[in-house]
Structure formats: structure tokens, C-alpha cells
Scaffold this active site. Structure first.
Site, PDB file in Angstrom:
ATOM      1  N   TYR A   1       2.418 -12.573  14.564  1.00  0.00           N
ATOM      2  CA  TYR A   1       2.731 -11.186  14.180  1.00  0.00           C
ATOM      3  C   TYR A   1       4.116 -10.812  14.696  1.00  0.00           C
ATOM      4  O   TYR A   1       4.365 -10.821  15.902  1.00  0.00           O
ATOM      5  CB  TYR A   1       1.701 -10.185  14.716  1.00  0.00           C
ATOM      6  CG  TYR A   1       0.329 -10.297  14.097  1.00  0.00           C
ATOM      7  CD1 TYR A   1       0.081 -11.128  13.000  1.00  0.00           C
ATOM      8  CD2 TYR A   1      -0.743  -9.570  14.596  1.00  0.00           C
ATOM      9  CE1 TYR A   1      -1.182 -11.231  12.440  1.00  0.00           C
ATOM     10  CE2 TYR A   1      -2.009  -9.663  14.043  1.00  0.00           C
ATOM     11  CZ  TYR A   1      -2.216 -10.503  12.970  1.00  0.00           C
ATOM     12  OH  TYR A   1      -3.477 -10.611  12.425  1.00  0.00           O
TER      13      TYR A   1
HETATM   14  N1  NAP Z   1      -6.980 -12.860  10.707  1.00  0.00           N
HETATM   15  C1  NAP Z   1      -6.168 -12.512   9.741  1.00  0.00           C
HETATM   16  O1  NAP Z   1      -5.744 -13.339   8.915  1.00  0.00           O
HETATM   17  C2  NAP Z   1      -5.738 -11.078   9.622  1.00  0.00           C
HETATM   18  C3  NAP Z   1      -5.074 -10.636   8.453  1.00  0.00           C
HETATM   19  C4  NAP Z   1      -4.701  -9.293   8.376  1.00  0.00           C
HETATM   20  C5  NAP Z   1      -4.982  -8.427   9.422  1.00  0.00           C
HETATM   21  N2  NAP Z   1      -5.606  -8.888  10.554  1.00  0.00           N
HETATM   22  C6  NAP Z   1      -5.913  -7.979  11.698  1.00  0.00           C
HETATM   23  O2  NAP Z   1      -6.587  -6.828  11.199  1.00  0.00           O
HETATM   24  C7  NAP Z   1      -5.883  -5.647  11.573  1.00  0.00           C
HETATM   25  C8  NAP Z   1      -6.104  -4.592  10.527  1.00  0.00           C
HETATM   26  O3  NAP Z   1      -5.661  -5.054   9.257  1.00  0.00           O
HETATM   27  P1  NAP Z   1      -4.891  -4.075   8.278  1.00  0.00           P
HETATM   28  O4  NAP Z   1      -3.701  -3.508   8.965  1.00  0.00           O
HETATM   29  O5  NAP Z   1      -4.668  -4.810   7.022  1.00  0.00           O
HETATM   30  O6  NAP Z   1      -6.006  -2.926   8.123  1.00  0.00           O
HETATM   31  P2  NAP Z   1      -6.247  -1.793   7.032  1.00  0.00           P
HETATM   32  O7  NAP Z   1      -7.015  -0.731   7.723  1.00  0.00           O
HETATM   33  O8  NAP Z   1      -6.856  -2.350   5.805  1.00  0.00           O
HETATM   34  O9  NAP Z   1      -4.795  -1.250   6.652  1.00  0.00           O
HETATM   35  C9  NAP Z   1      -4.031  -0.557   7.603  1.00  0.00           C
HETATM   36  C10 NAP Z   1      -2.987   0.286   6.899  1.00  0.00           C
HETATM   37  O10 NAP Z   1      -3.612   1.291   6.097  1.00  0.00           O
HETATM   38  C11 NAP Z   1      -2.942   2.541   6.242  1.00  0.00           C
HETATM   39  N3  NAP Z   1      -3.902   3.433   6.941  1.00  0.00           N
HETATM   40  C12 NAP Z   1      -4.715   3.117   7.988  1.00  0.00           C
HETATM   41  N4  NAP Z   1      -5.487   4.164   8.325  1.00  0.00           N
HETATM   42  C13 NAP Z   1      -5.173   5.153   7.479  1.00  0.00           C
HETATM   43  C14 NAP Z   1      -5.650   6.483   7.327  1.00  0.00           C
HETATM   44  N5  NAP Z   1      -6.605   6.986   8.116  1.00  0.00           N
HETATM   45  N6  NAP Z   1      -5.106   7.253   6.353  1.00  0.00           N
HETATM   46  C15 NAP Z   1      -4.149   6.762   5.549  1.00  0.00           C
HETATM   47  N7  NAP Z   1      -3.647   5.514   5.640  1.00  0.00           N
HETATM   48  C16 NAP Z   1      -4.167   4.703   6.601  1.00  0.00           C
HETATM   49  C17 NAP Z   1      -1.695   2.237   7.071  1.00  0.00           C
HETATM   50  O11 NAP Z   1      -0.651   1.811   6.197  1.00  0.00           O
HETATM   51  P3  NAP Z   1       0.423   2.801   5.553  1.00  0.00           P
HETATM   52  O12 NAP Z   1       0.553   3.987   6.439  1.00  0.00           O
HETATM   53  O13 NAP Z   1       1.640   1.970   5.464  1.00  0.00           O
HETATM   54  O14 NAP Z   1      -0.139   3.204   4.202  1.00  0.00           O
HETATM   55  C18 NAP Z   1      -2.129   1.057   7.908  1.00  0.00           C
HETATM   56  O15 NAP Z   1      -1.062   0.273   8.381  1.00  0.00           O
HETATM   57  C19 NAP Z   1      -4.442  -6.117  11.774  1.00  0.00           C
HETATM   58  O16 NAP Z   1      -3.685  -5.261  12.619  1.00  0.00           O
HETATM   59  C20 NAP Z   1      -4.656  -7.480  12.412  1.00  0.00           C
HETATM   60  O17 NAP Z   1      -4.926  -7.327  13.794  1.00  0.00           O
HETATM   61  C21 NAP Z   1      -5.985 -10.193  10.650  1.00  0.00           C
END
Ligand code: NAP
Length: 373
Positions: free
Chosen positions: A71
Site C-alpha cells: 500500500y
Molecule cells: N486483500 C486485498 O486484496 C484488499 C483489496 C482492497 C482492499 N483491502 C483492504 O480493505 C480495506 C477497505 O477496502 P476499500 O477501501 O475498497 O473499502 P470500501 O468501503 O469498499 O471503499 C472505501 C471508499 O468508499 C468511500 N466511502 C467509504 N465510506 C463512505 C461513506 N460513509 N460515505 C461515502 N463514501 C464512503 C471512500 O471513497 P471516496 O470518498 O473516494 O468516494 C472510501 O475510500 C482497505 O483499506 C484495505 O485495508 C484489501
């Protein structure tokens, strides 16, 4: 000044699978920390802001933090590390990180799940994290280039020498998950404690096989992208192409579409996406909760999930998402409605197996199917 958090809203702590480790039911993902490297997207957090997010997460009772060496090419781990150092209470937190992807394309051995790379990568992660142990060391994705025996023996050696407490897997198919279990058994070492996989109302593929292995073996499923990158928040409509945030960044350029963030041309034509969002909105309105809180709550009430890894780019998003953790629940009927509107299309032979086994429920047999708590 952020609002005070009532005790009944704070997180609950769950055992993570059959391990003895207890984690907050919300885990803070740190993919948005740091703007270096290829995992970064617009709106990444500075170190100062990321520390505010971590502090607020702790106010909610959060103790579980997920990062990865890749990351922001190490910067995310560094930001978590400088926070851990300043906090000076390492033993209160469960820190998970990952190894597998490429940290230096000019070095042929800076990638993969072989002994050489894992042994070096853990030292690099420990240094960046300012700690002498990682609680859950996760294999970030299956590696076709290395025998599982080599990977699992190396991971177990890290447990034996005290650098790692538990091992975890991520991004594997059903047979790969079963193989991890079988080889650990053959080597007489503990199985992985966790599987970190994409899991949300628009991606339930893991339920078909890998999560069934987890259910039987007592391995905790940690959903990533629980809001499908921000799509499951209710902030988008099918008529307006998004311009803001991560989804907007993808929508403005079709070539950025991926398995986790599909191109907007596909999303806007996909009836299921909008039916799921409408159902979340209707159920949320009945509880005074947002679309995002309903989408997270659905995961929290799934029987294989001890903790959901959230992404929060802002403190407001964090507060909203943490509001899914406790103090309310969806009814069995609401869960069923969400199960139905998000039901994955069964491919063969899942369709046949499910059909012919409807009348074969045996209470003495382990229940493989993923269901609601
Ligand atoms: N193992 C793997 O391969 C893998 C892959 C991906 C992620 N991960 C892990 O999973 C975690 C979460 O994944 P993700 O970031 O993809 O999660 P997600 O919850 O699907 O997306 C997060 C994004 O959604 C928006 N958001 C979140 N909460 C919100 C709300 N209440 N209202 C409006 N917009 C909101 C924000 O983006 P905007 O503000 O830009 O719209 C935020 O950056 C990562 O940080 C990482 O630790 C692991």
C-alpha cells in the site's frame, strides 16, 4: 470537536475464527494512507490526517488495523508505524499486514510467497511499522510460482521466532483455500486464522466455495471493499456519471475499471446494483441508518465474518461507517430481503448441487452454506 460516542454504539470484540485472538468487529483498512506508488488513488490521506482517523477509530473502541507492504509502496505501513510509536501502547492493537506483491520491479526476488521474499519482507514491514511482531501476517494473493509447503513452512517459522502471531490468507479460490488447510494439516502446523477477500452485497463469489471451507474449518472471513469502493453508499445515481472520489476516478476513465471497481458503463446498466442500493435505502430509512451502514451491517450479521475491513477517506465517513458496528441490528426478514436482492447467479455445478440437496439437510452434518448469524 467530534461528537461523543455512547458506550452502546462502540464496537464489539469477536474471536477471529478458531484462534484465541479478539478483534473489534470493524477493522480499519489503510489503503487510503499515503500517496506514493501504484495503489494510490485521488484523495489519499496525509500522515497527519491518517493519524486523526486512527485516533478517532480508537475512540470507537477499534483495536484492529489492516495494512500491506504494497500500500502506497510501504508508506501506509510507515504511517501506521509512526502512529503506533507515538501512541506507545502496541499491545492494545491487532496489526495485520501482507506480503506477496511486487515491492521493487528491478529485483527478481522482491515478489511472491517464496522463503527468500517472505523472510526479507517481514523485516521490512516490522521496521516500517515500528514493532517487533505482526499479529496477522497475510499472504496477499495466491502465488502459482511457489509450492504451498514452502510458503506455509516459512510463515510458521516466523511464528516460531516470535515475529508473527497468526497467519492469514487473501484472494484465493475454493480449492486453494482447501489446499492451505490440507497442507497445514500435513505439516502439523496451525491453519491460517483468516481469509481476507472481497465481500459485499455486489460480490458474493466467495460464498460459493472459499467461505464454506472457512466455515467448516473455523477460519474468519475478513471482507475487503465492503462498500464496493464507495458504490454502496447511496451517493451515486444511474443517471449521473460520477466525477468525485474513487468511483468518480474510475467512471471518468473506462480503462481504470477492474474486478473490484467495474467501469461505469457496466455499473449503470446493471439492474442488480440499483435494486440492491434501493433495498438498502428502504431498510436504512426504517432504522434511521444510511445505505453504507446497512451494507456494512449485512456483512456484520453474516455467520463467517468476525470483522469487516472498512475504508474511510474522511473522518465523517469513518464516523458513519463505525455507526454500523453496534446498538442496532437488522431483522431476519430484512437480512433475507438483502440476501435475495443480492443473490449471485449460480454457475454449474453449484446450481445442480444446490437443487438436488434441498431435501438432504442432515442436522448431524456440518453446515457448509454461508448464512446469517
Ligand atoms: N486483500 C486485498 O486484496 C484488499 C483489496 C482492497 C482492499 N483491502 C483492504 O480493505 C480495506 C477497505 O477496502 P476499500 O477501501 O475498497 O473499502 P470500501 O468501503 O469498499 O471503499 C472505501 C471508499 O468508499 C468511500 N466511502 C467509504 N465510506 C463512505 C461513506 N460513509 N460515505 C461515502 N463514501 C464512503 C471512500 O471513497 P471516496 O470518498 O473516494 O468516494 C472510501 O475510500 C482497505 O483499506 C484495505 O485495508 C484489501
Amino acid at each position: 470537536m467530534a461528537a461523543a460516542i455512547a458506550d452502546e454504539q462502540r464496537v464489539v470484540y469477536n474471536f477471529i475464527g478458531k484462534s484465541g485472538l479478539r478483534v473489534s468487529n470493524i477493522c480499519l483498512g489503510t489503503l487510503t494512507f499515503g500517496s506514493e506508488g501504484t495503489t494510490s488513488r485521488p484523495g489519499q490521506n496525509t500522515e497527519e490526517y491518517a493519524h486523526k482517523v486512527l485516533n478517532r477509530f480508537v475512540e470507537w473502541g477499534g483495536n484492529f488495523i489492516d495494512t500491506a507492504n504494497v500500500y502506497a509502496t510501504g508508506k501506509s505501513e510507515e504511517i501506521v508505524g509512526s502512529w503506533l510509536q507515538a501512541k506507545n501502547e502496541r499491545d492494545r492493537y491487532v496489526v495485520a499486514t501482507k506480503v506477496r506483491f511486487n515491492m521493487d520491479p528491478s529485483n527478481a526476488n522482491q515478489i511472491g510467497l517464496g522463503r527468500r521474499h517472505i523472510t526479507q519482507a517481514i523485516e521490512d514491514s516490522l521496521r516500517r511499522l515500528h514493532t517487533d511482531y505482526v499479529d496477522i501476517y497475510q499472504m496477499h494473493c495466491w502465488d502459482h510460482g511457489v509450492p504451498v509447503e514452502e510458503t506455509l513452512r516459512t510463515m510458521h517459522d516466523l511464528i516460531r521466532c516470535g515475529k508473527v502471531r497468526y497467519t492469514g490468507s487473501s484472494n484465493v479460490t475454493g480449492w486453494q483455500m482447501q489446499k492451505l488447510v490440507a497442507v497445514a494439516d500435513k505439516l502439523d502446523i496451525p491453519p491460517v486464522a483468516t481469509l481476507q477477500q472481497q465481500y459485499n452485497l455486489l460480490c458474493r463469489d466467495g460464498e460459493m466455495e472459499a467461505f464454506q471451507v472457512c466455515k467448516i474449518e473455523g477460519i474468519g472471513v475478513l471482507p475487503w471493499s465492503p462498500l464496493k469502493g464507495g458504490l454502496l453508499t447511496g451517493k451515486f445515481t444511474r443517471d449521473a456519471t460520477p466525477t468525485d472520489g474513487r468511483i468518480g476516478w474510475v467512471a471518468q476513465n473506462e480503462s481504470r475499471g477492474s474486478h473490484s471497481h467495474p467501469a461505469w458503463s457496466k455499473v449503470k446498466e446493471d439492474e442488480k446494483v440499483w435494486n440492491v442500493i434501493d433495498t438498502c435505502k428502504r431498510i436504512g430509512d426504517a432504522h434511521g441508518k444510511s445505505v453504507a451502514q446497512v451494507a456494512l451491517r449485512w456483512l456484520l450479521q453474516r455467520d463467517v465474518v468476525p470483522s469487516v475491513i472498512i475504508g474511510a477517506r474522511t473522518l465523517e465517513q469513518l464516523d458513519q461507517n463505525m455507526g454500523a458496528a453496534n446498538g442496532w441490528a437488522m431483522t431476519a426478514q430484512e437480512m433475507t430481503e438483502l440476501d435475495e436482492v443480492s443473490a449471485p447467479t449460480l454457475t454449474h455445478p453449484h446450481d445442480l448441487i444446490n437443487k438436488v440437496n434441498v431435501a438432504r439437510y442432515n442436522p448431524w452434518m456440518p453446515e457448509y452454506r454461508v448464512g446469517n448469524k
